[in-house]
Design a protein around this motif. Structure first.
Motif, PDB file in Angstrom:
ATOM      1  N   TRP A  32      92.929  76.014  52.146  1.00  0.00           N
ATOM      2  CA  TRP A  32      91.586  76.568  52.400  1.00  0.00           C
ATOM      3  C   TRP A  32      90.525  75.804  51.604  1.00  0.00           C
ATOM      4  O   TRP A  32      89.476  75.437  52.132  1.00  0.00           O
ATOM      5  CB  TRP A  32      91.562  78.055  52.036  1.00  0.00           C
ATOM      6  N   VAL A  33      90.791  75.550  50.324  1.00  0.00           N
ATOM      7  CA  VAL A  33      89.853  74.776  49.498  1.00  0.00           C
ATOM      8  C   VAL A  33      89.677  73.376  50.061  1.00  0.00           C
ATOM      9  O   VAL A  33      88.572  72.825  50.071  1.00  0.00           O
ATOM     10  CB  VAL A  33      90.347  74.729  48.032  1.00  0.00           C
ATOM     11  N   ASP A  41      81.895  68.210  52.444  1.00  0.00           N
ATOM     12  CA  ASP A  41      81.843  66.923  51.746  1.00  0.00           C
ATOM     13  C   ASP A  41      81.458  67.116  50.284  1.00  0.00           C
ATOM     14  O   ASP A  41      80.453  66.604  49.803  1.00  0.00           O
ATOM     15  CB  ASP A  41      80.865  65.969  52.443  1.00  0.00           C
ATOM     16  N   VAL A  42      82.276  67.888  49.584  1.00  0.00           N
ATOM     17  CA  VAL A  42      82.023  68.143  48.155  1.00  0.00           C
ATOM     18  C   VAL A  42      83.207  67.617  47.345  1.00  0.00           C
ATOM     19  O   VAL A  42      84.109  68.363  46.967  1.00  0.00           O
ATOM     20  CB  VAL A  42      81.788  69.646  47.880  1.00  0.00           C
ATOM     21  N   PRO A  43      83.240  66.312  47.092  1.00  0.00           N
ATOM     22  CA  PRO A  43      84.390  65.740  46.382  1.00  0.00           C
ATOM     23  C   PRO A  43      84.413  66.036  44.887  1.00  0.00           C
ATOM     24  O   PRO A  43      85.463  65.978  44.258  1.00  0.00           O
ATOM     25  CB  PRO A  43      84.228  64.237  46.632  1.00  0.00           C
ATOM     26  N   ARG A  44      83.271  66.347  44.297  1.00  0.00           N
ATOM     27  CA  ARG A  44      83.228  66.570  42.851  1.00  0.00           C
ATOM     28  C   ARG A  44      83.822  67.929  42.499  1.00  0.00           C
ATOM     29  O   ARG A  44      83.595  68.925  43.195  1.00  0.00           O
ATOM     30  CB  ARG A  44      81.794  66.483  42.337  1.00  0.00           C
ATOM     31  N   GLU A  45      84.536  67.982  41.400  1.00  0.00           N
ATOM     32  CA  GLU A  45      85.226  69.207  41.021  1.00  0.00           C
ATOM     33  C   GLU A  45      84.248  70.340  40.733  1.00  0.00           C
ATOM     34  O   GLU A  45      84.484  71.496  41.111  1.00  0.00           O
ATOM     35  CB  GLU A  45      86.121  68.945  39.801  1.00  0.00           C
ATOM     36  N   ARG A  49      84.195  73.804  42.731  1.00  0.00           N
ATOM     37  CA  ARG A  49      84.412  75.067  42.024  1.00  0.00           C
ATOM     38  C   ARG A  49      83.307  76.074  42.359  1.00  0.00           C
ATOM     39  O   ARG A  49      83.567  77.263  42.524  1.00  0.00           O
ATOM     40  CB  ARG A  49      84.461  74.809  40.520  1.00  0.00           C
ATOM     41  N   ARG A  50      82.098  75.602  42.480  1.00  0.00           N
ATOM     42  CA  ARG A  50      80.968  76.494  42.780  1.00  0.00           C
ATOM     43  C   ARG A  50      81.121  77.146  44.151  1.00  0.00           C
ATOM     44  O   ARG A  50      80.714  78.290  44.362  1.00  0.00           O
ATOM     45  CB  ARG A  50      79.661  75.689  42.709  1.00  0.00           C
ATOM     46  N   HIS A  51      81.759  76.431  45.091  1.00  0.00           N
ATOM     47  CA  HIS A  51      81.915  76.951  46.445  1.00  0.00           C
ATOM     48  C   HIS A  51      83.176  77.810  46.618  1.00  0.00           C
ATOM     49  O   HIS A  51      83.247  78.592  47.580  1.00  0.00           O
ATOM     50  CB  HIS A  51      81.989  75.791  47.453  1.00  0.00           C
ATOM     51  N   THR A  52      84.159  77.664  45.734  1.00  0.00           N
ATOM     52  CA  THR A  52      85.470  78.279  46.016  1.00  0.00           C
ATOM     53  C   THR A  52      86.021  79.175  44.904  1.00  0.00           C
ATOM     54  O   THR A  52      86.880  80.011  45.187  1.00  0.00           O
ATOM     55  CB  THR A  52      86.511  77.180  46.286  1.00  0.00           C
ATOM     56  N   TYR A  53      85.561  79.006  43.663  1.00  0.00           N
ATOM     57  CA  TYR A  53      86.202  79.700  42.540  1.00  0.00           C
ATOM     58  C   TYR A  53      86.165  81.224  42.698  1.00  0.00           C
ATOM     59  O   TYR A  53      87.190  81.902  42.522  1.00  0.00           O
ATOM     60  CB  TYR A  53      85.545  79.288  41.221  1.00  0.00           C
ATOM     61  N   ALA A  65      94.993  79.599  37.225  1.00  0.00           N
ATOM     62  CA  ALA A  65      95.597  79.205  38.499  1.00  0.00           C
ATOM     63  C   ALA A  65      94.534  78.745  39.486  1.00  0.00           C
ATOM     64  O   ALA A  65      94.721  77.763  40.216  1.00  0.00           O
ATOM     65  CB  ALA A  65      96.399  80.365  39.078  1.00  0.00           C
ATOM     66  N   ALA A  66      93.394  79.445  39.520  1.00  0.00           N
ATOM     67  CA  ALA A  66      92.298  79.044  40.417  1.00  0.00           C
ATOM     68  C   ALA A  66      91.772  77.663  40.048  1.00  0.00           C
ATOM     69  O   ALA A  66      91.513  76.825  40.921  1.00  0.00           O
ATOM     70  CB  ALA A  66      91.182  80.082  40.362  1.00  0.00           C
ATOM     71  N   GLN A  67      91.632  77.418  38.739  1.00  0.00           N
ATOM     72  CA  GLN A  67      91.164  76.101  38.280  1.00  0.00           C
ATOM     73  C   GLN A  67      92.148  75.010  38.694  1.00  0.00           C
ATOM     74  O   GLN A  67      91.752  73.917  39.126  1.00  0.00           O
ATOM     75  CB  GLN A  67      91.001  76.103  36.753  1.00  0.00           C
ATOM     76  N   HIS A  68      93.442  75.298  38.568  1.00  0.00           N
ATOM     77  CA  HIS A  68      94.447  74.288  38.906  1.00  0.00           C
ATOM     78  C   HIS A  68      94.479  74.011  40.406  1.00  0.00           C
ATOM     79  O   HIS A  68      94.719  72.868  40.818  1.00  0.00           O
ATOM     80  CB  HIS A  68      95.827  74.745  38.425  1.00  0.00           C
ATOM     81  N   VAL A  69      94.249  75.022  41.235  1.00  0.00           N
ATOM     82  CA  VAL A  69      94.213  74.810  42.678  1.00  0.00           C
ATOM     83  C   VAL A  69      93.048  73.895  43.039  1.00  0.00           C
ATOM     84  O   VAL A  69      93.190  72.949  43.826  1.00  0.00           O
ATOM     85  CB  VAL A  69      94.111  76.156  43.417  1.00  0.00           C
ATOM     86  N   ILE A  70      91.898  74.150  42.455  1.00  0.00           N
ATOM     87  CA  ILE A  70      90.709  73.322  42.733  1.00  0.00           C
ATOM     88  C   ILE A  70      90.947  71.891  42.264  1.00  0.00           C
ATOM     89  O   ILE A  70      90.638  70.925  42.970  1.00  0.00           O
ATOM     90  CB  ILE A  70      89.472  73.933  42.050  1.00  0.00           C
ATOM     91  N   LYS A  71      91.496  71.757  41.066  1.00  0.00           N
ATOM     92  CA  LYS A  71      91.742  70.417  40.524  1.00  0.00           C
ATOM     93  C   LYS A  71      92.781  69.672  41.359  1.00  0.00           C
ATOM     94  O   LYS A  71      92.674  68.461  41.572  1.00  0.00           O
ATOM     95  CB  LYS A  71      92.216  70.533  39.081  1.00  0.00           C
ATOM     96  N   LYS A  72      93.793  70.408  41.857  1.00  0.00           N
ATOM     97  CA  LYS A  72      94.816  69.776  42.693  1.00  0.00           C
ATOM     98  C   LYS A  72      94.204  69.213  43.973  1.00  0.00           C
ATOM     99  O   LYS A  72      94.533  68.106  44.399  1.00  0.00           O
ATOM    100  CB  LYS A  72      95.915  70.799  43.019  1.00  0.00           C
TER     101      LYS A  72
END
Length: 388
Positions: A32-33, A41-45, A49-53, A65-72
């Motif tokens: 989903w992320v 088109d938001v490649p920056r972490e 994060r602002r759109h999905t956290y 876990a949420a941070q790790h999903v975004i970083k992954k």
């Protein structure tokens, strides 16, 4: 230096259910992320994060876990863009490149999920771990590994560990920061010539023949083709059971070869001169029957094993240009395409020396390694100043 070690988890039925559900949940949310990152088109972490956290937290993930999903997801897109820039997916307009660029990155349900020390803790004496899951913290999950791996984990584990599932079996892959041994001053170099017929040939006389491994690969290829053609339920079950068997066999073979080469160099206080083989698959042109052998042999894996084992043992290692090493005479230095009479036979057109082609090439690489080492040592010597 970083060393990756793997331990096998032995959960009970309830723990296994929690671990499996966690992997499926975090990878579904990673998909989903990924769609959000692709569509907006938001490649920056930070932007991602602002759109999905907030949504990830609302769907039941913990903060880490949420941070790790975004970083992954961010790392997956960074790897994709790096491959596109390097041309690894073909030139612009290539089908493979268009396919990669036209859709979001996807993650398998059992794909690896990173854990840091806030989500995962190790109890080495009890051989258990405490790990975060979507069902809460699961404690006392047993793990199994060799005494050597446990010692490395206890002394040097640092950073994240990845939880993965393979055919219903769970593993933790941990990163360890192992200190490098101090390099000694080499008394000469061992040249290592890598190939397909002869996997590795050294200037000291060791030769790892590839005939047995190539026969094994051909049998596996024929068996896979037969089972795929059959297409029955039992054939698919056999294919799944045999999956990764060839990969494990090749990996073990490369470990054995690399260890023997490094041990020989350490025993004789010599360094290792290794071919720089980057891009060999793009440079070499072969007939169709030979392409399977070329592209199925793990060039980079064997070289990486030699490099990291040498670093751990303090053995000096240099990478040299392999250009014309198979055509150059190790005795007189004469280079001629006609020197290579056949795959195994080398006859110098200048001095008349006759040798095994791979053995001759290994001596050429050994000499080149010494030259590179001496040149690097001389470049580190400070310039002398005259006193007036």
């Amino acid at each position: 230096m970083k060393v990756v070690v793997q331990v096998k988890l032995i959960p009970d039925a309830e723990q296994a259910s929690a671990l499996s559900a966690t992997l499926h949940t975090v990878n579904a949310l990673a998909n989903w992320v990924s769609r959000i990152a692709f569509e907006r088109d938001v490649p920056r972490e930070y932007e991602l994060r602002r759109h999905t956290y907030a949504e990830l937290r609302a769907r039941g993930l913990g903060a880490q876990a949420a941070q790790h999903v975004i970083k992954k997801v961010r790392d997956a897109y960074a790897a994709l863009h790096a491959n596109l820039r390097a041309g690894n997916l073909g030139k612009k307009g290539a089908k493979r490149r268009i396919k990669a660029e036209s859709r979001p990155v996807t993650f398998r349900p059992e794909a690896a999920q990173p854990y840091d020390d806030r989500c995962l803790s190790w109890q080495y004496d009890a051989a258990t771990v405490s790990i975060w899951t979507t069902a809460g913290r699961v404690k006392s999950v047993r793990f199994a590994c060799s005494p050597q791996v446990l010692k490395v984990l206890r002394q040097y584990r640092k950073g994240e560990a990845d939880l993965i599932e393979r055919d219903g079996v769970f593993y933790l892959i941990a990163t360890c920061e192992v200190p490098e041994a101090v390099q000694y001053e080499p008394d000469g170099f061992i040249g290592v010539d890598l190939g397909i017929v002869g996997i590795a040939t050294t200037s000291t006389g060791y030769r790892a023949a590839g005939r047995k491994l190539n026969r094994y690969r051909k049998r596996q290829l024929a068996l896979r083709g037969k089972l795929q053609k059959k297409g029955t339920k039992s054939a698919r079950r056999r294919l799944k059971a045999r999956s990764r068997r060839e990969q494990r066999h090749v990996r073990n073979t490369n470990h054995i070869i690399a260890k023997r080469i490094v041990t020989e160099a350490e025993r004789t206080s010599r360094g290792i001169s290794l071919e720089r083989l980057k891009g060999i698959r793009q440079r070499v042109r072969l007939r169709k029957p030979q392409r399977v052998a070329l592209h199925s042999w793990a060039f980079a894996q064997l070289a990486d094993f030699i490099v990291y084992k040498a670093r751990r043992a303090g053995v000096p290692l240099v990478l040299v240009d392999p250009a014309h090493s198979s055509r150059e005479c190790a005795l007189c230095g004469h280079i001629d395409r006609l020197n290579r009479v056949s795959q195994a036979r080398f006859v110098c057109r200048s001095c008349g020396v006759v040798a095994h082609a791979d053995r001759n090439a290994s001596h050429v690489l050994a000499r080149r390694g010494e030259n590179v080492w001496i040149a690097g040592r001389e470049s580190r010597v400070p310039a002398t100043q005259s006193i007036s």
